[in-house]
Design a protein around this motif. Structure first.
Motif, PDB file in Angstrom:
ATOM      1  N   LYS A 230     -13.930  37.576  -2.459  1.00 16.43           N
ATOM      2  CA  LYS A 230     -15.024  36.774  -3.042  1.00 16.43           C
ATOM      3  C   LYS A 230     -15.529  37.496  -3.954  1.00 16.43           C
ATOM      4  O   LYS A 230     -15.955  37.052  -5.135  1.00 16.43           O
ATOM      5  CB  LYS A 230     -16.093  36.521  -1.823  1.00 16.43           C
ATOM      6  CG  LYS A 230     -15.531  35.497  -0.812  1.00 16.43           C
ATOM      7  CD  LYS A 230     -16.573  35.136   0.304  1.00 16.43           C
ATOM      8  CE  LYS A 230     -16.143  34.067   1.119  1.00 16.43           C
ATOM      9  NZ  LYS A 230     -17.083  33.961   2.182  1.00 16.43           N
ATOM     10  N   PHE A 233     -13.483  37.304  -7.138  1.00 19.02           N
ATOM     11  CA  PHE A 233     -13.357  36.105  -7.655  1.00 19.02           C
ATOM     12  C   PHE A 233     -14.885  35.777  -8.670  1.00 19.02           C
ATOM     13  O   PHE A 233     -14.667  35.253  -9.789  1.00 19.02           O
ATOM     14  CB  PHE A 233     -13.402  34.712  -6.818  1.00 19.02           C
ATOM     15  CG  PHE A 233     -11.818  34.387  -6.626  1.00 19.02           C
ATOM     16  CD1 PHE A 233     -11.057  33.810  -7.331  1.00 19.02           C
ATOM     17  CD2 PHE A 233     -11.358  34.866  -5.088  1.00 19.02           C
ATOM     18  CE1 PHE A 233      -9.681  33.715  -7.081  1.00 19.02           C
ATOM     19  CE2 PHE A 233     -10.119  34.413  -4.852  1.00 19.02           C
ATOM     20  CZ  PHE A 233      -9.059  34.049  -5.826  1.00 19.02           C
ATOM     21  N   SER A 234     -15.926  36.419  -8.048  1.00 18.42           N
ATOM     22  CA  SER A 234     -17.098  36.496  -9.079  1.00 18.42           C
ATOM     23  C   SER A 234     -16.964  37.529 -10.049  1.00 18.42           C
ATOM     24  O   SER A 234     -17.636  37.091 -11.262  1.00 18.42           O
ATOM     25  CB  SER A 234     -18.155  37.231  -7.923  1.00 18.42           C
ATOM     26  OG  SER A 234     -18.503  36.489  -6.824  1.00 18.42           O
ATOM     27  N   GLU A 235     -16.135  38.582  -9.997  1.00 14.36           N
ATOM     28  CA  GLU A 235     -15.945  39.346 -11.173  1.00 14.36           C
ATOM     29  C   GLU A 235     -15.246  38.714 -12.123  1.00 14.36           C
ATOM     30  O   GLU A 235     -15.570  38.739 -13.336  1.00 14.36           O
ATOM     31  CB  GLU A 235     -15.357  40.783 -10.695  1.00 14.36           C
ATOM     32  CG  GLU A 235     -15.163  41.641 -11.873  1.00 14.36           C
ATOM     33  CD  GLU A 235     -16.523  42.237 -12.254  1.00 14.36           C
ATOM     34  OE1 GLU A 235     -16.348  43.113 -13.425  1.00 14.36           O
ATOM     35  OE2 GLU A 235     -17.787  41.950 -11.873  1.00 14.36           O
ATOM     36  N   MET A 236     -14.156  38.077 -11.666  1.00 13.92           N
ATOM     37  CA  MET A 236     -13.041  37.096 -12.479  1.00 13.92           C
ATOM     38  C   MET A 236     -14.137  36.119 -13.249  1.00 13.92           C
ATOM     39  O   MET A 236     -13.890  35.695 -14.504  1.00 13.92           O
ATOM     40  CB  MET A 236     -11.992  36.479 -11.703  1.00 13.92           C
ATOM     41  CG  MET A 236     -10.896  35.982 -12.678  1.00 13.92           C
ATOM     42  SD  MET A 236      -9.730  35.498 -11.439  1.00 13.92           S
ATOM     43  CE  MET A 236     -10.541  34.127 -10.427  1.00 13.92           C
ATOM     44  N   GLU A 237     -14.927  35.665 -12.632  1.00 18.08           N
ATOM     45  CA  GLU A 237     -15.961  34.473 -13.317  1.00 18.08           C
ATOM     46  C   GLU A 237     -16.638  35.234 -14.217  1.00 18.08           C
ATOM     47  O   GLU A 237     -16.926  34.765 -15.431  1.00 18.08           O
ATOM     48  CB  GLU A 237     -16.461  33.754 -12.361  1.00 18.08           C
ATOM     49  CG  GLU A 237     -17.548  32.762 -12.804  1.00 18.08           C
ATOM     50  CD  GLU A 237     -18.062  31.705 -11.703  1.00 18.08           C
ATOM     51  OE1 GLU A 237     -19.179  31.168 -11.927  1.00 18.08           O
ATOM     52  OE2 GLU A 237     -17.741  32.094 -10.423  1.00 18.08           O
ATOM     53  N   ARG A 238     -17.280  36.214 -14.028  1.00 12.88           N
ATOM     54  CA  ARG A 238     -18.268  36.811 -14.808  1.00 12.88           C
ATOM     55  C   ARG A 238     -17.624  37.438 -15.941  1.00 12.88           C
ATOM     56  O   ARG A 238     -18.042  37.217 -17.179  1.00 12.88           O
ATOM     57  CB  ARG A 238     -18.903  38.147 -14.328  1.00 12.88           C
ATOM     58  CG  ARG A 238     -19.784  38.915 -14.856  1.00 12.88           C
ATOM     59  CD  ARG A 238     -20.355  40.256 -14.159  1.00 12.88           C
ATOM     60  NE  ARG A 238     -19.410  41.255 -14.216  1.00 12.88           N
ATOM     61  CZ  ARG A 238     -19.307  42.295 -15.297  1.00 12.88           C
ATOM     62  NH1 ARG A 238     -20.162  41.765 -16.305  1.00 12.88           N
ATOM     63  NH2 ARG A 238     -18.273  42.932 -15.117  1.00 12.88           N
ATOM     64  N   HIS A 240     -14.973  35.879 -17.296  1.00 14.19           N
ATOM     65  CA  HIS A 240     -14.268  34.629 -18.124  1.00 14.19           C
ATOM     66  C   HIS A 240     -12.721  34.906 -17.857  1.00 14.19           C
ATOM     67  O   HIS A 240     -12.164  34.706 -19.246  1.00 14.19           O
ATOM     68  CB  HIS A 240     -14.972  34.553 -19.432  1.00 14.19           C
ATOM     69  CG  HIS A 240     -16.308  34.426 -19.619  1.00 14.19           C
ATOM     70  ND1 HIS A 240     -17.003  33.448 -19.181  1.00 14.19           N
ATOM     71  CD2 HIS A 240     -17.251  35.210 -20.174  1.00 14.19           C
ATOM     72  CE1 HIS A 240     -18.391  33.465 -19.316  1.00 14.19           C
ATOM     73  NE2 HIS A 240     -18.570  34.555 -19.942  1.00 14.19           N
ATOM     74  N   THR A 242      -9.017  33.940 -15.747  1.00 12.42           N
ATOM     75  CA  THR A 242      -8.596  33.055 -14.995  1.00 12.42           C
ATOM     76  C   THR A 242      -7.470  33.750 -14.116  1.00 12.42           C
ATOM     77  O   THR A 242      -6.899  34.693 -14.408  1.00 12.42           O
ATOM     78  CB  THR A 242      -7.774  31.794 -15.701  1.00 12.42           C
ATOM     79  OG1 THR A 242      -6.751  32.610 -16.460  1.00 12.42           O
ATOM     80  CG2 THR A 242      -8.703  30.888 -16.432  1.00 12.42           C
ATOM     81  N   VAL A 272      -4.396  38.761 -13.856  1.00  8.58           N
ATOM     82  CA  VAL A 272      -5.635  37.680 -14.666  1.00  8.58           C
ATOM     83  C   VAL A 272      -5.117  37.382 -16.109  1.00  8.58           C
ATOM     84  O   VAL A 272      -4.477  38.122 -16.605  1.00  8.58           O
ATOM     85  CB  VAL A 272      -6.911  38.213 -14.501  1.00  8.58           C
ATOM     86  CG1 VAL A 272      -7.547  38.334 -13.261  1.00  8.58           C
ATOM     87  CG2 VAL A 272      -7.138  39.671 -15.387  1.00  8.58           C
TER      88      VAL A 272
END
Length: 275
Positions: A230, A233-238, A240, A242, A272
């Motif tokens: 989790k 995924f939060s870091e990946m979203e931060r 930007h 995929t 990513v």
């Protein structure tokens, strides 16, 4: 050396030159692999200087694992051809042992390097890093297989590492595909792997796709690894990013260096893409 028998060596003198005790020389005489060239009327044994080479060959064969019984058989049936056959066979054995030792040395060097690197890591950080292409040796597919099949695949994988000398000293890791990650099936692995810094011909390999990876660490047992993912995924979203095609897991600290599962450390490398 006896003055009376100037060209001969007494048992004690011969044993001293061979760096063994007299009992060894007596025993070799008893079993017929190295007998004195002369015995006088009092039973004293005398050896020729030329027999030193024979002793050294016997000693060499013993060091190379040849039994005294096999050496005895050779002594009873000496010939240049049989001697040459033994030497060629022993040479092959030495070459094989040297290769095994060199492989083990590389394994140890890899493990030392990994452990020293681990001691400098911050297990709380997740970083974005470019990774170079790496060659991995893969197991058969383990995704969605039964427990019985899983044990069979692992057994075959380990056997192949040993038989084909593919154990590089790097940790055995697991690969999870993108689809399973998106479903939250973090332990539904597709393959086991081990990195091959020096790939051998004749073996199927997976050449890992080079590129950008989020790299971080899970501390604890696999039961709580979902919490770490989790964070990923939060870091990946931060950032930007995929999710790429594969996620790689490797133990950094496991049962080899820790007794408590809560202190196990798993390295996670999540492929990513930017944008």
């Amino acid at each position: 050396m006896s003055k009376k028998n100037g060209k001969y060596l007494t048992t004690g003198e011969f044993a001293k030159l061979c760096k063994v005790n007299k009992q060894t020389i007596f025993y070799y005489d008893q079993i017929g692999i190295l007998s004195p060239v002369k015995k006088n009327e009092k039973g004293y044994r005398y050896y020729s200087i030329h027999q030193l080479e024979l002793f050294f060959v016997i000693d060499l064969l013993k060091d190379l694992g040849m039994s005294l019984n096999d050496i005895q058989q050779y002594m009873q049936n000496k010939s240049p051809e049989s001697f040459l056959s033994i030497m060629y066979r022993k040479k092959e054995e030495i070459v094989k042992k040297r290769q095994e030792i060199e492989m083990k040395e590389k394994m140890i060097e890899a493990k030392i390097g990994l452990m020293e690197e681990a001691s400098q890591l911050d297990f709380n950080r997740i970083t974005l890093q470019p990774l170079p292409e790496a060659t991995l040796y893969l197991s058969r597919n383990i995704q969605n297989i039964s427990d019985e099949e899983f044990v069979e695949v692992i057994s075959d994988f380990i056997n192949e590492l040993q038989i084909s000398q593919l154990d590089s000293g790097y940790p055995i890791g697991s690969i999870t595909k993108r689809e399973q990650m998106l479903k939250g099936e973090y332990s539904n692995y597709s393959y086991l792997y081990i990195e091959q810094p020096n790939p051998k011909e004749g073996h199927p390999y997976f050449r890992a796709v080079k590129g950008d990876f989020l790299i971080g660490y899970h501390v604890g047992s696999e039961k709580t690894i979902s919490h770490t993912y989790k964070r990923f995924f939060s870091e990946m979203e931060r950032l930007h990013l995929t999710l790429g095609e594969h996620v790689f897991e490797e133990y950094i600290y496991d049962t080899v260096v820790q007794n408590d599962k809560e202190h196990f450390v798993t390295k996670i490398m999540m492929q990513v893409a930017r944008g």
